[in-house]
Scaffold this active site. Structure first.
Site, PDB file in Angstrom:
ATOM      1  N   HIS A  84      -0.432  -2.955  -7.159  1.00 34.75           N
ATOM      2  CA  HIS A  84      -1.125  -2.744  -5.886  1.00 34.75           C
ATOM      3  C   HIS A  84      -1.534  -1.283  -5.704  1.00 34.75           C
ATOM      4  O   HIS A  84      -0.967  -0.386  -6.343  1.00 34.75           O
ATOM      5  CB  HIS A  84      -0.180  -3.088  -4.714  1.00 34.75           C
ATOM      6  CG  HIS A  84       0.155  -4.527  -4.587  1.00 34.75           C
ATOM      7  ND1 HIS A  84       1.445  -4.985  -4.390  1.00 34.75           N
ATOM      8  CD2 HIS A  84      -0.622  -5.634  -4.599  1.00 34.75           C
ATOM      9  CE1 HIS A  84       1.440  -6.303  -4.292  1.00 34.75           C
ATOM     10  NE2 HIS A  84       0.203  -6.721  -4.419  1.00 34.75           N
ATOM     11  N   CYS A 133       7.002  -2.650   0.244  1.00 36.82           N
ATOM     12  CA  CYS A 133       6.786  -4.110   0.202  1.00 36.82           C
ATOM     13  C   CYS A 133       7.862  -4.902   0.930  1.00 36.82           C
ATOM     14  O   CYS A 133       7.649  -6.059   1.271  1.00 36.82           O
ATOM     15  CB  CYS A 133       6.664  -4.586  -1.234  1.00 36.82           C
ATOM     16  SG  CYS A 133       7.916  -3.958  -2.296  1.00 36.82           S
ATOM     17  N   GLU A 182       5.540  -7.360   3.040  1.00 36.02           N
ATOM     18  CA  GLU A 182       4.352  -6.520   3.250  1.00 36.02           C
ATOM     19  C   GLU A 182       3.064  -7.225   2.818  1.00 36.02           C
ATOM     20  O   GLU A 182       1.999  -7.002   3.385  1.00 36.02           O
ATOM     21  CB  GLU A 182       4.489  -5.225   2.437  1.00 36.02           C
ATOM     22  CG  GLU A 182       3.245  -4.375   2.432  1.00 36.02           C
ATOM     23  CD  GLU A 182       3.382  -3.102   1.617  1.00 36.02           C
ATOM     24  OE1 GLU A 182       3.686  -3.177   0.419  1.00 36.02           O
ATOM     25  OE2 GLU A 182       3.187  -2.038   2.187  1.00 36.02           O
TER      26      GLU A 182
HETATM   27  C1  CIR Z   1       4.521  -9.959  -6.968  1.00 33.57           C
HETATM   28  O1  CIR Z   1       4.098  -9.867  -8.113  1.00 33.57           O
HETATM   29  O2  CIR Z   1       3.843 -10.446  -6.071  1.00 33.57           O
HETATM   30  C2  CIR Z   1       5.921  -9.473  -6.653  1.00 33.57           C
HETATM   31  N1  CIR Z   1       6.756  -9.687  -7.792  1.00 33.57           N
HETATM   32  C3  CIR Z   1       5.935  -8.017  -6.256  1.00 33.57           C
HETATM   33  C4  CIR Z   1       5.271  -7.754  -4.951  1.00 33.57           C
HETATM   34  C5  CIR Z   1       5.433  -6.345  -4.500  1.00 33.57           C
HETATM   35  N2  CIR Z   1       4.749  -6.151  -3.279  1.00 33.57           N
HETATM   36  C6  CIR Z   1       4.324  -4.972  -2.849  1.00 33.57           C
HETATM   37  O3  CIR Z   1       4.478  -3.960  -3.519  1.00 33.57           O
HETATM   38  N3  CIR Z   1       3.675  -4.914  -1.710  1.00 33.57           N
END
Ligand code: CIR
Length: 294
Positions: free
Chosen positions: A190, A287, A94
């Site tokens: 986010h 995500c 995402e």
């Molecule tokens: C990060 O910190 O980028 C990842 N561990 C988690 C990303 C989650 N992404 C989302 O909710 N769109």
């Protein structure tokens, strides 16, 4: 000077046309993109998740991801790309792209370790015939797709540690939709870690000050949204796709009950999936996929 005035006029005109076509109808999605969980998952970024959740269980993460895909495929055909082991967060697709109708913006993710994830997504969208804009061409814009929520009526963009004002402007210009910037305190990764939409007029937000403040900043009430408030913040992140809702089975019985009722009141099917391994690395449900209307 003349040319830039003509360009500005045509941009404003374009925005007006798109604004008029924003509707309360939920979009029909024809494809979702996801990505397999990488073997390097244990090195994924984490900042907001409680350390009490313990370390990632790799086998469980793969099982949960498969269950997620199975549930998603009941609602929309889903393409699953191979994992990129060099990028431990790569299955959080995402964050790499924002797609609305036939247009897509490839993002420049806010954390450097994630920036190499976007190229394959760009190639897939080009293959699918998308009109693709690339945020990497902009000098300063940074954006994680998890900060972007398009409800079909409004394009909200969280201003977080990962997403900046230049990205808001880039998204507005690329889609011809005036994006609404949502300044954000540092209490979640986010925008969509806190609020998501069930349908074009219904938002989910947590009970308490974090939810209150965010809804106020978004002007949710003035913009005509009904808000379902849940005790669990994690439960507020749902995937809304083709008359169905994928929700987190995260242990809060009251949130589950409220969500089930809200879905049934809106004639939406609801399915609960366990994503507890992804919550350990600040991930939720939205995500793990990108929804497309090709
Ligand atoms: C990060 O910190 O980028 C990842 N561990 C988690 C990303 C989650 N992404 C989302 O909710 N769109």
């Amino acid at each position: 000077m003349f040319l830039s005035r003509v360009a500005n006029t045509s941009l404003i005109h374009q925005r007006l046309i798109v604004s008029r076509s924003l509707s309360t109808q939920a979009p029909k999605y024809s494809l979702a993109i996801s990505r397999q969980v990488p073997n390097s998952l244990a090195n994924a970024l984490t900042k907001y998740a409680s350390a009490e959740n313990g370390p990632i269980d790799m086998d469980m993460a793969k099982i949960q991801h498969e269950n997620y895909l199975r549930a998603l495929r009941r609602l929309v055909p889903t393409l699953c790309l191979p994992a990129l082991d060099k990028h431990p967060d790569c299955h959080f697709v995402e964050d790499t792209v924002v797609a609305i109708q036939n247009k897509a913006v490839i993002t420049k993710p806010g954390h450097p370790s994630r920036q190499g994830e976007v190229e394959t997504i760009r190639e897939v969208l080009l293959q699918l015939g998308y009109d693709v804009k690339d945020m990497r061409d902009h000098e300063t814009a940074l954006c994680d797709g998890g900060d972007v929520m398009y409800t079909s009526r409004h394009l909200f963009v969280g201003l977080t540690n990962r997403t900046n004002q230049a990205a808001v402007d880039f998204l507005s210009d690329s889609f011809g939709i005036e994006a609404i910037a949502v300044p954000f305190s540092d209490n979640a990764l986010h925008l969509k870690s806190i609020v998501s939409h069930m349908d074009p007029t219904t938002l989910l937000a947590p009970i308490g000050t974090v939810g209150d403040e965010l809804l106020k900043t978004m002007k949710a009430e003035e913009l005509g949204y009904n808000v379902v408030r849940l005790p669990s913040m994690l439960a507020c992140n749902v995937v809304s796709v083709n008359s169905g809702i994928l929700a987190q089975d995260e242990g809060c019985a009251e949130s589950r009950e409220l969500l089930t009722k809200a879905a049934s009141d809106r004639n939406l099917k609801i399915e609960f999936v366990d994503a507890s391994e992804f919550a350990k690395i600040d991930g939720a449900l939205t995500c793990c996929s990108v929804l497309l209307q090709i």
